[in-house]
Design a protein around this motif. Structure first.
Motif: not given
Ligand code: HAM
Length: 420
Positions: A163-171, A261-262, A281-288
């Protein structure tokens, strides 16, 4: 053979191998059903603009890979290349996102279409099981999804995935990073197309697989050094929660995904036995995303696991799923009257919930017993002339080979008791 073949980049799922695909879908769905996710199904096609706006105008999916067509009524539609944007569209349209109802947790299973260059593990028609948790900003939700995907892969027996994990930050913080990365990329020796990409979508350049590009990217600035405090805290909490659950993961500060969208949490499941198409597989947060398609603010998170690649991963690890035979009883009539009687018995068994099949086409004993064997049935019922005269049917245990004569009128009850 017919003059037609399956279109390039597609393949047919045929029995018996298809049973493995069903079992994989079920293994991924079971932990979701068990965790409050409801089933959702959306159409196989959507307005093309949904993907252009949602997935991103500059992504490969939108610029190169969509199957776009115009209907006779003049609508421009696209076969869905992914299902996150459609699910959010459906939730907004049905107003499921009322306060008090959040997060809306749903799962889906179905076909996706991408016009990609076909190779092993990369198809133009493929299948995903996905999960989306819509309308809550809570690190426990990100953690829940990662834990559930891990759980389903483990339940299938898979071990060689990471499992590879990262954060792409926010606006807040991403634009600052984006500018720094762009500055860095402008100083590199890159071809024109890549330089163009650096201007439109610089994060995508980090995903360039060419060795000469990767070498130049060794000193590229990393988003994790630019995360704002809120994103840093959020990410730390996700990491802590999945660690506490015993899920092993790797921080991958260069992980960027192919969809625009991530935000914040992003992750990928990769399998080491699959060669170049290693993402299972893959995914993540898509707050916007909700706002991008005209909805209110609805921070959300989800993933999709590729069924085709998961099956390939099982093969790579030499795992054969233990799929019980669908048929318990196989009936073999010899002659016209036997046919009528046994057909009625099979119908009765089926009504009572026993999985039963029948030898069709007037086969002789030898060919019919071969079919019984192939079916994987636990018992065969053979009814011949002499049995008819005696009012019995031969019940053969296909495992032990043992054969018993049972009264025709007792056979259904006998089988039900034997099969529990
Ligand atoms: P994705 O990473 O584009 O994400 O696709 C998820 C998975 O689908 C991949 O990891 C892979 O296993 C499978 N897949 C993708 N393309 C192909 C292909 N051409 N042939 C075979 N398998 C393929 C998404 O689709 C996002 N909607 C995931 C998501 C849900 N993010 C948030 N929620």
């Amino acid at each position: 053979m017919s003059t037609f073949k399956a279109p390039k980049g597609t393949y047919d799922l045929l029995p018996p191998a298809s049973a493995e695909y069903l079992a994989v879908r079920e293994a991924i769905a079971a932990p979701l059903r068990n965790s409050g996710y409801g089933y959702i199904e959306t159409p196989g096609f959507e307005n093309v603009e949904l993907f252009a706006r949602g997935v991103g105008e500059s992504t490969d999916i939108v610029t190169k890979e969509m199957y776009v067509f115009e209907t006779k009524g003049g609508d421009r539609l696209a076969l869905r290349p992914e299902t996150t944007a459609p699910v959010l569209r459906a939730v907004l349209e049905a107003n499921l996102h009322k306060a008090g109802n959040l997060p809306v947790k749903v799962w889906y299973s179905g076909s996706q279409y991408r016009y990609e260059r076909p190779q092993k593990g990369r198809y133009r028609h493929f299948s995903q099981v996905g999960a989306e948790a819509i309308g809550a900003e809570d690190p426990a939700l990100d953690a829940e999804l990662i834990i559930l995907a891990d759980q389903s892969y483990r339940a299938l027996g898979l071990r060689n995935f990471r499992i590879l994990l990262n954060s792409l930050g926010d606006k807040e913080c991403r634009p600052v990073y984006r500018a720094a990365l762009q500055d860095f990329l402008r100083g590199l020796d890159l071809d024109e197309e890549t330089l163009r990409r650096a201007e439109i979508n610089p994060l995508r350049v980090l995903d360039d697989k060419r060795p000469d590009v990767q070498k130049q990217l060794a000193d590229a600035p990393l988003l994790r050094d630019y995360l704002c405090d809120a994103c840093k805290t959020y990410h730390e909490e996700v990491r802590e929660l999945i660690t506490a659950a015993g899920v092993v993961f790797e921080d991958d500060p260069k992980l960027v995904r192919g969809l625009d969208y991530y935000t914040r949490t992003t992750f990928e499941f990769v399998h080491d036995g699959l060669g170049s198409q290693s993402a299972v597989g893959g995914g993540g947060r898509y707050d916007g995303l909700s706002e991008m398609i005209g909805g209110p603010s609805l921070p959300s998170v989800g993933w999709a696991l590729g069924v085709d690649r998961t099956v390939l991963a099982l093969e790579a690890e030499g795992i054969r799923l233990d799929i019980p035979s669908a048929t318990s009883v196989f009936a073999v009539p010899l002659g016209e009257e036997a046919r009528r009687i046994l057909f009625a018995k099979v119908t009765e068994l089926r009504k009572n919930g026993v999985a039963a099949d029948f030898s069709y086409g007037g086969k002789g004993l030898k060919a019919a017993m071969k079919a019984a064997n192939r079916s994987g049935a636990r018992y065969a019922l053979v009814l011949g002339e002499r049995d008819l005269a005696e009012g019995v049917v031969q019940l053969k245990d296909m495992e032990s080979g043992e054969q018993t004569a049972i009264g025709v009128n007792e056979i259904v009850a006998e089988l039900e008791s034997r099969l529990g």
